[in-house]
Design a protein around this motif. Structure first.
Motif, mmCIF file in Angstrom:
data_model
loop_
_atom_site.group_PDB
_atom_site.id
_atom_site.type_symbol
_atom_site.label_atom_id
_atom_site.label_comp_id
_atom_site.label_asym_id
_atom_site.label_seq_id
_atom_site.Cartn_x
_atom_site.Cartn_y
_atom_site.Cartn_z
ATOM 1 N N ASN A 58 0.854 -1.172 0.000
ATOM 2 C CA ASN A 58 0.000 0.000 0.000
ATOM 3 C C ASN A 58 0.900 1.236 0.000
ATOM 4 O O ASN A 58 2.003 1.194 0.566
ATOM 5 N N TYR A 59 0.418 2.297 -0.634
ATOM 6 C CA TYR A 59 1.241 3.493 -0.806
ATOM 7 C C TYR A 59 0.456 4.762 -0.504
ATOM 8 O O TYR A 59 -0.744 4.855 -0.780
ATOM 9 N N ALA A 60 1.169 5.749 -0.002
ATOM 10 C CA ALA A 60 0.591 7.077 0.100
ATOM 11 C C ALA A 60 0.388 7.623 -1.313
ATOM 12 O O ALA A 60 1.159 7.322 -2.233
ATOM 13 N N ASP A 61 -0.633 8.426 -1.474
ATOM 14 C CA ASP A 61 -0.956 8.938 -2.812
ATOM 15 C C ASP A 61 0.217 9.686 -3.435
ATOM 16 O O ASP A 61 0.419 9.631 -4.649
ATOM 17 N N PHE A 62 0.991 10.360 -2.610
ATOM 18 C CA PHE A 62 2.043 11.209 -3.173
ATOM 19 C C PHE A 62 3.242 10.410 -3.700
ATOM 20 O O PHE A 62 4.131 10.981 -4.312
ATOM 21 N N LYS A 64 2.562 7.054 -5.132
ATOM 22 C CA LYS A 64 2.018 6.002 -5.997
ATOM 23 C C LYS A 64 2.535 6.145 -7.416
ATOM 24 O O LYS A 64 2.553 7.238 -7.983
ATOM 25 N N ARG A 66 5.542 5.880 -8.309
ATOM 26 C CA ARG A 66 6.956 6.271 -8.309
ATOM 27 C C ARG A 66 7.806 5.406 -7.374
ATOM 28 O O ARG A 66 8.969 5.157 -7.668
#
Length: 119
Positions: A58-62, A64, A66
Motif C-alpha cells: 500500500n502506498y501514500a498517494d504522493f 504512488k 513512483r
C-alpha cells in the motif's frame, strides 16, 4: 532488535534511489514493514507498507506510481525503490516494523537515512 536503514544520499530530480532496511533481533517474517519520512520542519508521514508475507502493498498517494516497497524474508530486509524523485521527496526516511499481538501493537524503528533531491 535493530533496524538499520541505508541507501540514502543526494540525487537530482528525476533520479532514482533504493533504500534498504536490514532487520535483526526479531522474527522479521512476523512483522509488517513500512517506510515513513520526515521532512525538515514537518511531521513524520507514512510512505508505504508491505504485509509480513509480502503479498500486499500500500502506498501514500504522493508516491504512488513512483515508489515500490518490497521485502526479502530470507535476508530480513525491506526495500524502497524510489524513482522520478522530486525535491519535495527530500526527507529522512525511516523503516518501521509492526505487529499486533491481540490488542497490543509492537513498533520498532530505525534511525533513518537522509534522502536529498536537488532541483
Amino acid at each position: 532488535e535493530q533496524l538499520v536503514e541505508s541507501g540514502g544520499g543526494l540525487v537530482q530530480a528525476g533520479g532514482s534511489l533504493r533504500l534498504s532496511c536490514a532487520v535483526s533481533g526479531l522474527t522479521f517474517s512476523n512483522y509488517a514493514m513500512s517506510w515513513y519520512r520526515q521532512a525538515p520542519g514537518k511531521e513524520r508521514e507514512w510512505v508505504a507498507a508491505i504485509t509480513s508475507a509480502g503479498d500486499s502493498t500500500n502506498y501514500a498517494d504522493f508516491v504512488k506510481g513512483r515508489f515500490t516497497i518490497s521485502r526479502d524474508n530470507a535476508k530480513n530486509t525491506v526495500y524502497l525503490q524510489m524513482s522520478s524523485l522530486k525535491p519535495e521527496d527530500t526527507a529522512v526516511y525511516y523503516c518501521n516494523a509492526r505487529r499486533f499481538i491481540g490488542r497490543s501493537k509492537m513498533d520498532h524503528w530505525g534511525k533513518g537515512t537522509l534522502v536529498t533531491v536537488s532541483s
